[in-house]
Design an enzyme around this catalytic site. Structure first.
Site, PDB file in Angstrom:
ATOM      1  CG  ASP A 105      -1.914   1.068   1.242  1.00 42.29           C
ATOM      2  OD1 ASP A 105      -1.621   1.893   0.242  1.00 42.29           O
ATOM      3  OD2 ASP A 105      -2.748   1.398   1.939  1.00 42.29           O
ATOM      4  CG  HIS A 126       1.044   5.022   5.524  1.00 49.49           C
ATOM      5  ND1 HIS A 126       0.240   5.500   6.760  1.00 49.49           N
ATOM      6  CD2 HIS A 126      -0.031   4.439   4.744  1.00 49.49           C
ATOM      7  CE1 HIS A 126      -1.044   5.015   6.804  1.00 49.49           C
ATOM      8  NE2 HIS A 126      -1.200   4.480   5.406  1.00 49.49           N
ATOM      9  CB  ILE A 129      -0.137   8.102  10.703  1.00 51.52           C
ATOM     10  CG1 ILE A 129      -0.855   7.987   9.450  1.00 51.52           C
ATOM     11  CG2 ILE A 129      -0.148   9.646  11.403  1.00 51.52           C
ATOM     12  CD1 ILE A 129      -2.250   8.092   9.591  1.00 51.52           C
ATOM     13  N   GLY A 157      -2.904   1.722   9.590  1.00 49.18           N
ATOM     14  CA  GLY A 157      -3.621   0.873  10.600  1.00 49.18           C
ATOM     15  C   GLY A 157      -3.294  -0.500  10.485  1.00 49.18           C
TER      16      GLY A 157
END
Ligand code: NAI
Length: 617
Positions: free
Chosen positions: A514, A519, A534, A537
């Site tokens: 991904d 990110h 970040i 998840g």
């Protein structure tokens, strides 16, 4: 019935109001109570000379009918003076109609620098000057209505009007940005492309048509857009002879190219039919909308093994036009299957990227990262959550689901494993939209992805719950309530602290496939409201999965039947994830459960809630 739209107490500037369309605007606004500055330089239609008669005549007409008006003879290039006329005469300003215009039509190869400059000075520079002078007044009083006058020649091009059409389209660009900048202060800006009989059109249209195309047919739309009851802004209208329609941009679905290889002119040529296709269009209204497919491609390209198919195969019997479809129509939609392969290296890299074997002195997780491990090399069960990335990006191409990918939030992930994952496999993924719930402002899309090995046996099923903000309110079912379940009152049966590394998100994007820049790219993260990139998840999800696997299943993937959790908050790379786990009583079918939640130690916030791992044995 609509109340009579009146303009009592409002002050309007209408530029070029000595004749044609401007005169009709001035007369209508004044008849409905506005005080009007009738501006007109009074020159020829080609921009030569000046006279006071044009403006004076219209002022006389207004006054004779009992209205309030003053004449202003400045060129719109002196916009500040026109605004000053309004303040001097009436003490305020509410409405600006940029209408003054001239023509200097000539084919481009004969167009002189003067032809170009004069047109730009009156239309674009003039529109800018008047609006610039009015802007602080309108902003500060928290009220303003502005109309820009574009033209079909600007929207579509017209022979002999290179100067005029480019200036007219520039006015639309000016209006679009002012609409964005003015909205918060209730300064609303719209654009019209009118058609009316006037001295500008009498040389190109037959006399009967000039007579029939009365400016009075255009004026009501302009008056409406200038009324306090209108909330319209940033919109464009074509208007003339009793016809009014909004115009907007339309964009085809386009062709996505994988970014993993070289993009060549031949590749563009080969897929021209898709690039040029408008079968299932979108209607972007903001730069964010405009960038959305680019972002989607950045997010999806890293895993798209093959160039994406031309168009997803729609479900059979879709009787309506794609443009009429809504979220409800997307339920049951099947994605074109995608086949991907992975090997031991990918499995090890994934394990490293989710923190396995971070402590090289601790051999417990070596079997997940070392293919010659004496304990038997194996794949982490959560490796299977990367499978949907191969086709997730296609969700923006589902008929009926039209949305900006930036507004998609991953709500929950539920993974079921049919058997331990092979450490090397070719896997075919079949996805469909299992359901879509209407959560008011958002739509909750349940995307199921089934992954099968070479023999056709199912390996894993992923259900991703995706919130798409702005897509709710379509009249669908609300679906089950989203309440978090209560955790046992007793202290956790096990707690595991796992520190992530500063480059964890960078590792994870490479290993998971991904490629979302959220990110990796600080600027992109800032645009999303985060102080830095970040962690994904699903990377946090995998840390929690490792904790349960180690503390309740002896690091044996064969004992994990499923794992699910809800994404509550983000984790920054470098933070410590604390996973608290409770083992539940064994149930009759032989499946025991571990409930868990994960927190981030540094901020004492729950980042994963509603965590459940189904254990075998
Ligand atoms: P018009 O020639 O009757 O009105 C334009 C007015 O602007 C004239 O009274 C002229 O003296 C004034 N003017 C010109 N230069 C000026 C300057 N520097 N400062 C102040 N006033 C100035 O033409 P019409 O048709 O009423 O045009 C109004 C606007 O609508 C123009 O911007 C034109 O380009 C636009 N338009 C008109 C169309 C039509 O079908 N009539 C089609 C598309 C656009």
């Amino acid at each position: 019935m609509t109340d009579l739209l009146r303009f009592d107490g409002r002050v309007a500037i209408v530029t070029g109001a000595g004749g044609g369309l401007g005169r009709a605007y001035a007369l209508l606004l004044a008849a409905r109570g506005a005080s009007v500055v009738v501006n007109d330089l009074g020159g020829s239609m080609h921009g030569e000379g000046a006279a006071t008669t044009a403006a004076d005549r219209v002022v006389d007409e207004i006054r004779a009918a009992g209205g309030a008006a003053v004449a202003d003879y400045h060129s719109v290039e002196d916009g500040a003076r026109i605004v000053q006329s309004a303040l001097d005469a009436f003490g305020r300003l509410d409405i600006v109609i940029n209408n003054a215009g001239i023509l200097r039509d000539v084919s481009f190869h004969k167009m002189s620098a003067e032809d170009w400059d004069k047109i730009y000075r009156v239309h674009l520079y003039g529109g800018y000057q008047v609006t610039r002078a009015a802007w602080p007044i309108l902003r500060e009083q928290g009220y303003g209505r502005i109309v820009m006058t574009s033209s079909a020649a600007g929207l579509y091009g017209n022979f002999g009007q290179a100067n005029y059409s480019s200036a007219k389209l520039a006015l639309l660009g000016l209006a679009q940005t002012l609409a964005v900048e003015g909205q918060k202060r209730n300064v609303l800006v719209n654009t019209i492309a009118p058609l009316a009989g006037s001295r500008l059109t009498e040389t190109i249209l037959p006399p009967e048509l000039v007579a029939a195309l009365r400016p009075e047919y255009v004026a009501p739309l302009v008056a409406y857009l200038c009324h306090e009851s209108s909330g319209e802004t940033g919109h464009t209208f074509e208007v003339g002879a009793g016809w009014v329609a909004r115009v907007r941009w339309q964009r085809g679905r386009g062709a996505f190219f994988p970014l993993t290889g070289e993009l060549t002119p031949e590749a563009i040529a080969a897929r021209w039919a898709e690039i040029d296709n408008f079968d299932d269009p979108t209607y972007p209204t903001t730069p964010t909308d405009s960038f959305a497919p680019v972002v989607a491609n950045l997010q999806g390209s890293a895993t798209a093994a093959e160039p994406p198919p031309a168009k997803p195969t729609p479900r059979p019997a879709a009787p309506r036009l794609a443009a009429d479809l809504g979220p409800r129509d997307a339920i049951g939609y099947e994605f074109p299957p995608v086949t991907t392969s992975y090997d031991e290296k990918a499995v090890s890299l994934y394990a490293l990227a989710v923190g396995a074997a971070a402590n090289a002195l601790d051999p417990a997780e070596l079997p997940f990262v070392y293919e010659l491990s004496g304990d038997g090399f194996r794949a982490l069960p959560t490796f299977a959550v990367t499978f949907p990335f191969a086709l997730l990006w296609q969700i923006t191409a589902v008929p009926g689901l039209r949305f900006n990918p930036a507004l998609l939030l991953h709500g929950e992930q539920a993974l079921q494993l049919r058997r331990p994952l092979p450490t090397k496999a070719t896997v075919t993924h079949r996805a469909h939209i299992a359901d879509i719930y209407d959560k008011g402002s958002a739509a909750l899309v349940l995307l199921d992805v089934h992954s099968y090995d070479e023999s056709g046996a199912e390996l894993a099923t992923n259900r991703s719950s995706l919130f798409i903000r702005g897509l709710g309110g379509f009249g669908g079912e609300r679906g089950p309530s989203a309440a978090a379940f209560a955790l046992p009152q007793r202290p956790p049966d096990a707690t595991r602290a796992q520190t992530t590394t500063d480059n964890q998100a960078l590792l994870y994007r490479l290993a998971s496939g991904d490629g979302n820049p959220l990110h990796a790219d600080p600027a992109f993260a800032a645009a999303g409201g985060f102080t830095r990139p970040i962690l994904h998840g699903l990377c946090t999800f995998a840390f929690a999965g490792r904790a349960v696997l180690r503390d309740f299943a002896g690091n044996d993937p064969a004992r994990i039947a499923g794992i699910k959790a809800r994404f509550a908050r983000h984790v920054f790379p470098g933070e410590t994830i604390i996973t608290e786990m409770w083992r539940e009583q064994k149930e009759e079918d032989g499946v025991a459960r571990v409930l868990f939640q994960s927190k981030v130690a540094e901020r004492d916030e729950v980042v994963l809630s509603n965590g459940v791992v189904d254990l075998i044995g």
